[in-house]
Design a protein around this motif. Structure first.
Motif, short mmCIF file in Angstrom:
data_model
loop_
_atom_site.label_atom_id
_atom_site.label_comp_id
_atom_site.label_asym_id
_atom_site.label_seq_id
_atom_site.Cartn_x
_atom_site.Cartn_y
_atom_site.Cartn_z
N LEU A 1 -10.59 95.98 -37.13
CA LEU A 1 -10.64 97.17 -36.28
C LEU A 1 -9.37 97.98 -36.48
CD1 LEU A 1 -12.02 95.89 -32.85
CD2 LEU A 1 -13.21 97.31 -34.50
N GLU A 2 -9.52 99.30 -36.38
CA GLU A 2 -8.37 100.19 -36.43
C GLU A 2 -7.91 100.46 -34.99
OE1 GLU A 2 -6.86 101.48 -39.21
OE2 GLU A 2 -8.17 100.16 -40.37
N ILE A 3 -6.66 100.19 -34.69
CA ILE A 3 -6.14 100.47 -33.35
C ILE A 3 -4.89 101.35 -33.48
CG2 ILE A 3 -7.03 98.29 -32.43
CD1 ILE A 3 -4.18 97.26 -32.38
N GLU A 4 -4.68 102.17 -32.46
CA GLU A 4 -3.55 103.09 -32.47
C GLU A 4 -2.25 102.35 -32.21
OE1 GLU A 4 -2.42 107.51 -30.73
OE2 GLU A 4 -4.07 106.38 -29.86
N ASP A 5 -1.21 102.69 -32.97
CA ASP A 5 0.11 102.09 -32.80
C ASP A 5 0.78 102.76 -31.59
OD1 ASP A 5 2.77 101.24 -32.95
OD2 ASP A 5 2.64 101.04 -35.13
N PRO A 6 1.09 102.00 -30.54
CA PRO A 6 1.69 102.60 -29.34
C PRO A 6 3.08 103.19 -29.59
CG PRO A 6 1.77 100.21 -29.22
CD PRO A 6 0.94 100.55 -30.40
N THR B 1 -0.86 107.22 -35.24
CA THR B 1 -0.76 106.27 -36.34
C THR B 1 -1.58 105.03 -35.99
OG1 THR B 1 1.46 107.02 -36.88
CG2 THR B 1 0.80 104.88 -37.75
N TYR B 2 -2.35 104.55 -36.95
CA TYR B 2 -3.24 103.43 -36.69
C TYR B 2 -2.93 102.26 -37.62
CZ TYR B 2 -5.96 106.77 -33.97
OH TYR B 2 -6.34 107.69 -33.04
N ARG B 3 -3.25 101.08 -37.15
CA ARG B 3 -3.06 99.89 -37.97
C ARG B 3 -4.34 99.04 -37.93
NH1 ARG B 3 -1.25 95.54 -34.48
NH2 ARG B 3 -0.92 96.31 -32.34
N THR B 4 -4.54 98.28 -38.96
CA THR B 4 -5.73 97.44 -39.06
C THR B 4 -5.45 96.05 -38.49
OG1 THR B 4 -6.45 98.63 -41.05
CG2 THR B 4 -7.45 96.49 -40.62
N VAL B 5 -6.35 95.60 -37.63
CA VAL B 5 -6.20 94.29 -37.00
C VAL B 5 -7.42 93.44 -37.35
CG1 VAL B 5 -6.02 93.05 -34.82
CG2 VAL B 5 -4.87 95.25 -35.10
N VAL B 6 -7.17 92.20 -37.74
CA VAL B 6 -8.25 91.25 -38.02
C VAL B 6 -8.61 90.53 -36.73
CG1 VAL B 6 -8.95 89.23 -39.35
CG2 VAL B 6 -7.46 90.96 -40.38
N GLU C 1 -18.06 105.97 -17.75
CA GLU C 1 -17.98 105.99 -19.20
C GLU C 1 -17.34 104.69 -19.67
OE1 GLU C 1 -17.54 110.68 -20.57
OE2 GLU C 1 -15.76 109.41 -20.43
N GLN C 2 -17.98 104.04 -20.61
CA GLN C 2 -17.46 102.79 -21.16
C GLN C 2 -17.21 102.95 -22.65
OE1 GLN C 2 -20.48 99.87 -20.31
NE2 GLN C 2 -19.86 99.63 -18.18
N SER C 3 -16.15 102.36 -23.15
CA SER C 3 -15.83 102.42 -24.57
C SER C 3 -15.93 101.01 -25.17
CB SER C 3 -14.41 102.98 -24.77
OG SER C 3 -14.11 103.09 -26.14
N TRP C 4 -16.77 100.86 -26.19
CA TRP C 4 -17.03 99.57 -26.79
C TRP C 4 -16.81 99.62 -28.30
CZ3 TRP C 4 -18.36 95.34 -23.82
CH2 TRP C 4 -18.82 95.60 -22.52
N ARG C 5 -16.51 98.47 -28.88
CA ARG C 5 -16.47 98.31 -30.33
C ARG C 5 -17.31 97.09 -30.70
NH1 ARG C 5 -12.40 100.96 -33.24
NH2 ARG C 5 -12.22 103.03 -32.31
#
Length: 230
Positions: free
Chosen positions: A138-143, A148-153, A123-127
């Motif tokens: 992209l929205e990535i989860e805050d570790p 909670t997610y944050r937006t990254v350019v 299984e591969q996960s791509w964006r």
């Protein structure tokens, strides 16, 4: 009474003829917009190319064996010359060995790959990043904060990026033997799961089961080339 019945039958025949002519004209005009296409035995069009050489609609791609690598076929959808949505990969014998998802012509979401026997192996996960933009978000989860997610350019390099968990399976047991976590293409952590030599019956993934049920006893689709010139 007989005269009225005759007139009614005559009118029906005329209407039928007009309808057939209309359908024929509509069909010819539809085909005329394509520079080339392939026609299936049921009259559907595949592998359509428009006047400016862009791929559209349902497509079937064939790849022969090269340098020891097995040949395979792909079936899916094109929009403006880009792969879009679900694409399925087959061996040249017709076995389903992969299901991929595309956005803007790039891999996106979870892609799954199977053995010829239908066991899940990877299984591969791509964006996908929008190739029409120099930068994308992209929205990535805050570790540090659960759920909670944050937006990254992200600067667009013109390709899909690894993002999420990749899982490698033992086809014999169905167990995950290795997993990798990627964030925006960067490998964050790699974990190995304990490997067992015990062989247990492995349930086929639902995608493979659905494919086998749907295509049980079916013949492979045949098609012929068509072209309108241009």
């Amino acid at each position: 009474m007989k005269i009225k019945l005759f007139i009614t039958i005559t009118n029906l025949l005329k209407m039928r003829s007009i309808l057939l002519v209309f359908l024929l004209v509509f069909s010819l005009s539809s085909f005329a917009q394509w520079k080339s296409y392939k026609l299936t035995s049921s009259g559907d069009t595949l592998n359509r190319v428009d006047k400016i050489n862009r791929k559209w609609g349902p497509w079937k791609l064939h790849y022969d064996q090269v340098r020891g690598e097995p040949g395979y076929e792909e079936e899916g959808w094109f929009e403006k010359d880009r792969k879009e949505g679900e694409w399925r990969l087959f061996t040249l014998m017709g076995d389903l060995v992969g299901i991929e998802y595309y956005k803007w012509g790039l891999k996106d979401s979870i892609c799954r790959y199977f053995t010829k026997d239908g066991a899940l192996r990877l299984e591969q996960s791509w964006r996908a990043l929008n190739p029409d933009k120099e930068y994308d978000t992209l929205e990535i989860e805050d570790p540090d904060k659960f759920n909670t997610y944050r937006t990254v350019v992200v600067k667009n390099e013109g390709a899909a990026i690894k993002h999420g968990i990749w899982k490698y399976y033992d086809p014999q047991t169905g167990r995950v033997i290795r997993s990798e976590l990627y964030t925006l293409g960067k490998l964050e952590e790699e974990a190995k799961a304990p490997v067992t030599t015990e062989k247990k019956p492995v349930a086929k993934p639902k995608e493979v089961i659905e494919f086998e049920k749907k295509n049980s006893g079916k013949k492979r689709v045949r098609y012929k080339d068509g072209s309108t010139g241009g």
